[in-house]
Design a protein around this motif. Structure first.
Motif, PDB file in Angstrom:
ATOM      1  N   GLU A  83      58.846  14.498  70.319  1.00 52.49           N
ATOM      2  CA  GLU A  83      57.581  15.333  70.566  1.00 52.49           C
ATOM      3  C   GLU A  83      56.446  14.634  70.635  1.00 52.49           C
ATOM      4  O   GLU A  83      55.442  14.878  71.193  1.00 52.49           O
ATOM      5  CB  GLU A  83      57.855  16.577  69.740  1.00 52.49           C
ATOM      6  N   ASP A 102      62.076  16.677  67.132  1.00 52.47           N
ATOM      7  CA  ASP A 102      60.726  17.233  67.045  1.00 52.47           C
ATOM      8  C   ASP A 102      60.466  16.908  65.410  1.00 52.47           C
ATOM      9  O   ASP A 102      61.192  17.488  64.630  1.00 52.47           O
ATOM     10  CB  ASP A 102      60.939  18.673  67.052  1.00 52.47           C
ATOM     11  N   LEU A 104      58.476  16.964  63.088  1.00 49.99           N
ATOM     12  CA  LEU A 104      58.029  18.129  62.194  1.00 49.99           C
ATOM     13  C   LEU A 104      57.502  19.032  63.141  1.00 49.99           C
ATOM     14  O   LEU A 104      56.718  19.158  63.879  1.00 49.99           O
ATOM     15  CB  LEU A 104      56.645  17.369  61.569  1.00 49.99           C
ATOM     16  N   ASP A 105      58.435  20.005  62.787  1.00 54.59           N
ATOM     17  CA  ASP A 105      58.290  21.477  63.378  1.00 54.59           C
ATOM     18  C   ASP A 105      57.470  22.518  62.487  1.00 54.59           C
ATOM     19  O   ASP A 105      57.980  22.365  61.222  1.00 54.59           O
ATOM     20  CB  ASP A 105      59.788  22.049  63.800  1.00 54.59           C
ATOM     21  N   GLY A 106      56.607  23.102  62.953  1.00 55.61           N
ATOM     22  CA  GLY A 106      56.049  24.133  62.291  1.00 55.61           C
ATOM     23  C   GLY A 106      54.679  23.699  61.775  1.00 55.61           C
ATOM     24  O   GLY A 106      54.325  23.874  60.442  1.00 55.61           O
ATOM     25  N   SER A 107      54.234  22.587  62.670  1.00 57.18           N
ATOM     26  CA  SER A 107      53.078  21.865  61.856  1.00 57.18           C
ATOM     27  C   SER A 107      51.805  22.767  61.253  1.00 57.18           C
ATOM     28  O   SER A 107      51.082  22.024  60.414  1.00 57.18           O
ATOM     29  CB  SER A 107      52.429  20.999  62.929  1.00 57.18           C
ATOM     30  N   ASN A 193      55.484  36.634  67.928  1.00 57.65           N
ATOM     31  CA  ASN A 193      54.233  36.353  67.591  1.00 57.65           C
ATOM     32  C   ASN A 193      53.461  37.560  68.445  1.00 57.65           C
ATOM     33  O   ASN A 193      53.043  37.603  69.768  1.00 57.65           O
ATOM     34  CB  ASN A 193      53.695  35.021  68.233  1.00 57.65           C
ATOM     35  N   TRP A 227      57.224  36.550  61.168  1.00 60.59           N
ATOM     36  CA  TRP A 227      56.834  35.696  61.967  1.00 60.59           C
ATOM     37  C   TRP A 227      56.203  34.750  61.348  1.00 60.59           C
ATOM     38  O   TRP A 227      55.234  34.658  60.522  1.00 60.59           O
ATOM     39  CB  TRP A 227      55.712  36.080  63.178  1.00 60.59           C
ATOM     40  N   SER A 230      57.233  28.744  62.106  1.00 60.25           N
ATOM     41  CA  SER A 230      57.857  27.583  62.360  1.00 60.25           C
ATOM     42  C   SER A 230      59.290  28.059  62.515  1.00 60.25           C
ATOM     43  O   SER A 230      60.048  28.717  62.230  1.00 60.25           O
ATOM     44  CB  SER A 230      58.390  27.219  60.489  1.00 60.25           C
ATOM     45  N   LEU A 231      59.783  27.293  64.024  1.00 58.07           N
ATOM     46  CA  LEU A 231      60.870  27.814  64.367  1.00 58.07           C
ATOM     47  C   LEU A 231      62.072  27.293  63.572  1.00 58.07           C
ATOM     48  O   LEU A 231      63.152  28.179  63.306  1.00 58.07           O
ATOM     49  CB  LEU A 231      60.918  26.641  65.713  1.00 58.07           C
ATOM     50  N   TYR A 247      60.420  33.778  71.815  1.00 56.57           N
ATOM     51  CA  TYR A 247      59.182  33.297  72.314  1.00 56.57           C
ATOM     52  C   TYR A 247      59.161  33.257  73.824  1.00 56.57           C
ATOM     53  O   TYR A 247      59.620  32.259  74.406  1.00 56.57           O
ATOM     54  CB  TYR A 247      58.808  31.863  71.825  1.00 56.57           C
ATOM     55  N   ARG A 259      56.326  28.458  75.095  1.00 54.38           N
ATOM     56  CA  ARG A 259      55.574  27.355  74.049  1.00 54.38           C
ATOM     57  C   ARG A 259      56.659  26.251  73.756  1.00 54.38           C
ATOM     58  O   ARG A 259      56.417  25.154  73.470  1.00 54.38           O
ATOM     59  CB  ARG A 259      55.216  27.908  72.913  1.00 54.38           C
ATOM     60  N   GLU A 265      63.650  21.156  70.877  1.00 50.67           N
ATOM     61  CA  GLU A 265      63.639  22.327  69.936  1.00 50.67           C
ATOM     62  C   GLU A 265      64.935  23.464  70.427  1.00 50.67           C
ATOM     63  O   GLU A 265      65.612  23.707  69.816  1.00 50.67           O
ATOM     64  CB  GLU A 265      62.280  22.988  70.294  1.00 50.67           C
TER      65      GLU A 265
HETATM   66  O1  LIG Z   1      51.498  29.482  66.844  1.00 50.26           O
HETATM   67  P1  LIG Z   1      52.530  30.153  67.604  1.00 50.26           P
HETATM   68  O2  LIG Z   1      51.984  30.212  69.260  1.00 50.26           O
HETATM   69  O3  LIG Z   1      53.058  31.421  67.230  1.00 50.26           O
HETATM   70  O4  LIG Z   1      53.813  29.210  68.008  1.00 50.26           O
HETATM   71  C1  LIG Z   1      54.746  28.816  66.953  1.00 50.26           C
HETATM   72  C2  LIG Z   1      55.655  28.130  66.997  1.00 50.26           C
HETATM   73  O5  LIG Z   1      55.050  26.785  67.290  1.00 50.26           O
HETATM   74  C3  LIG Z   1      55.960  25.717  66.821  1.00 50.26           C
HETATM   75  O6  LIG Z   1      55.005  25.427  65.584  1.00 50.26           O
HETATM   76  C4  LIG Z   1      55.941  24.638  67.883  1.00 50.26           C
HETATM   77  O7  LIG Z   1      56.356  23.519  67.061  1.00 50.26           O
HETATM   78  P2  LIG Z   1      55.550  22.328  66.712  1.00 50.26           P
HETATM   79  O8  LIG Z   1      54.914  22.734  65.353  1.00 50.26           O
HETATM   80  O9  LIG Z   1      56.530  21.197  66.356  1.00 50.26           O
HETATM   81  O10 LIG Z   1      54.664  21.794  67.668  1.00 50.26           O
HETATM   82  C5  LIG Z   1      57.278  26.402  66.250  1.00 50.26           C
HETATM   83  O11 LIG Z   1      57.773  26.045  64.987  1.00 50.26           O
HETATM   84  C6  LIG Z   1      56.752  27.977  66.360  1.00 50.26           C
HETATM   85  O12 LIG Z   1      57.813  28.879  66.410  1.00 50.26           O
END
Ligand SMILES: O=P(O)(O)OC[C@H]1O[C@](O)(COP(=O)(O)O)[C@@H](O)[C@@H]1O
Ligand SMILES: [Mg+2]
Ligand SMILES: [Mg+2]
Length: 335
Positions: A83, A102, A104-107, A193, A227, A230-231, A247, A259, A265
């Protein structure tokens, strides 16, 4: 005992993939250590740039990406797609595999001490770099994530069920803690969301309206909403206690296809979910039957308990008068 054996028991995974999984686990353990230090490890959530997808990169996004790429060089990973990098990188020209990640997911949760993770998909390497990844998601040979939460765990599938290995902080080994995860059918939780409500399509609004109406609406029971943003954390909850995640694409510019990214992902999460008896779609069709046309392509994503994911699809088939109706008048789902 080899280094590999010390990280994770390898007997349940294909021998060729074991060194790659062990490398992911090793780096995962180190990343977990950095995360556990929180602010003592520096400004991990500080913005440091933007990736090709237009997302802000945080310091830990880049640190994790560097750590995984460096460690995977000495494994059978030929092509590395991240990513955090515009293009595929060739790590080991003699390798037989292509790994999308990815790192780091859920940055957005780095600074707030909420669960985050790493997601990965592994394919057999094809003739070229892009060709190795732009293929049907069902061609994955492994998919998984490492969750960095109150405990660290690897959740992985090689196409024969979904397994969970939990990191024992004392022995520093990943121990098999669930040999066949199965998503419970009975949960009354949905995850979306909801701040994007006004941008959604009519079928998605209608589905959520009916959940929100609870026992006063056509579903005739009360639902709970979650919600985390963080996926990985949402996936872990759904694998553990059921529910559904959405999503969808929406009307915001750039969000027509949602997104989340297909290759690193949605594809691996879909693989884990199907292997745990759930379903994963773009709202209508199975994610695993689709392929991305570019490395960082997005897709609408709905996954969770099979019955709930099927129900979301039925809302897309309703005639316009039905989805537009107030839930009180929506007849098809009552009773
Ligand atoms: O802020 P939003 O639009 O609710 O999106 C949340 C989504 O975006 C993410 O954070 C995207 O992943 P990254 O943090 O790897 O960019 C998912 O983990 C999560 O499901
Ligand atoms: Mg992500
Ligand atoms: Mg990320």
């Amino acid at each position: 005992m080899t280094t590999t054996d010390k990280v994770i028991a390898v007997d349940r995974m294909p021998a060729e993939l074991a060194p790659i999984i062990a490398a992911l686990c090793e780096v995962g353990r180190d990343v977990a250590g950095i995360i556990a230090k929180g602010p003592l490890a520096g400004a991990l959530g500080a913005g440091v740039g933007e990736n090709l997808g237009g997302d802000q990169q945080k310091a830990l996004d880049v640190i994790a990406d560097d750590m995984f790429a460096e460690r995977l060089k000495s494994t059978g990973v030929r092509y590395y797609a991240s990513e955090e990098q515009d293009d595929v990188v060739e790590l080991n020209p003699d390798g037989n595999y292509a790994l999308a990640i990815d790192p780091l997911d859920g940055s957005s949760n780095i600074d707030v001490n909420v669960s985050i993770g790493t997601i990965f998909a592994i394919f057999e390497a094809a003739d070229g770099a892009d060709e190795s990844f732009l293929r049907t998601a069902r061609e994955q040979v492994a998919g998984g994530y490492i969750i960095f939460g109150p405990s660290t765990a690897l959740v992985v599938t090689f196409g024969d069920g979904t397994q969970m290995y939990t990191l024992d902080p004392e022995t520093r080994e990943y121990v098999l803690t669930n040999e066949r995860m199965s998503i419970p059918e009975t949960s009354l939780e949905f995850a979306i969301n909801a701040s994007n409500y006004r941008h959604w399509s009519k079928p998605i609004r209608a589905y959520v309206d009916d959940c929100l109406a609870g026992d006063t609406g056509p579903r005739d029971r009360n639902y709970n909403m979650r919600w985390v943003a963080s996926l990985v954390a949402e996936t872990h909850r759904i694998l553990t206690r059921g529910g559904v995640f959405l999503y969808p694409g929406d009307a915001r510019p750039g969000y027509e296809r949602g997104r989340l990214r297909m290759i690193y992902e949605c594809a691996p999460i879909a693989f884990l979910i199907e292997q745990a008896n759930g379903k994963a779609t773009d709202g209508c069709d199975a994610i695993l039957d689709q392929k991305a046309d570019t490395l960082h392509a997005r897709t609408p994503f709905v996954f969770g308990s099979a019955e709930k994911v099927d129900r979301v699809a039925t809302y897309h088939d309703l005639p316009d008068e039905e989805v537009s109706a107030l839930f009180g008048q929506r007849g098809l789902f009552r009773g």
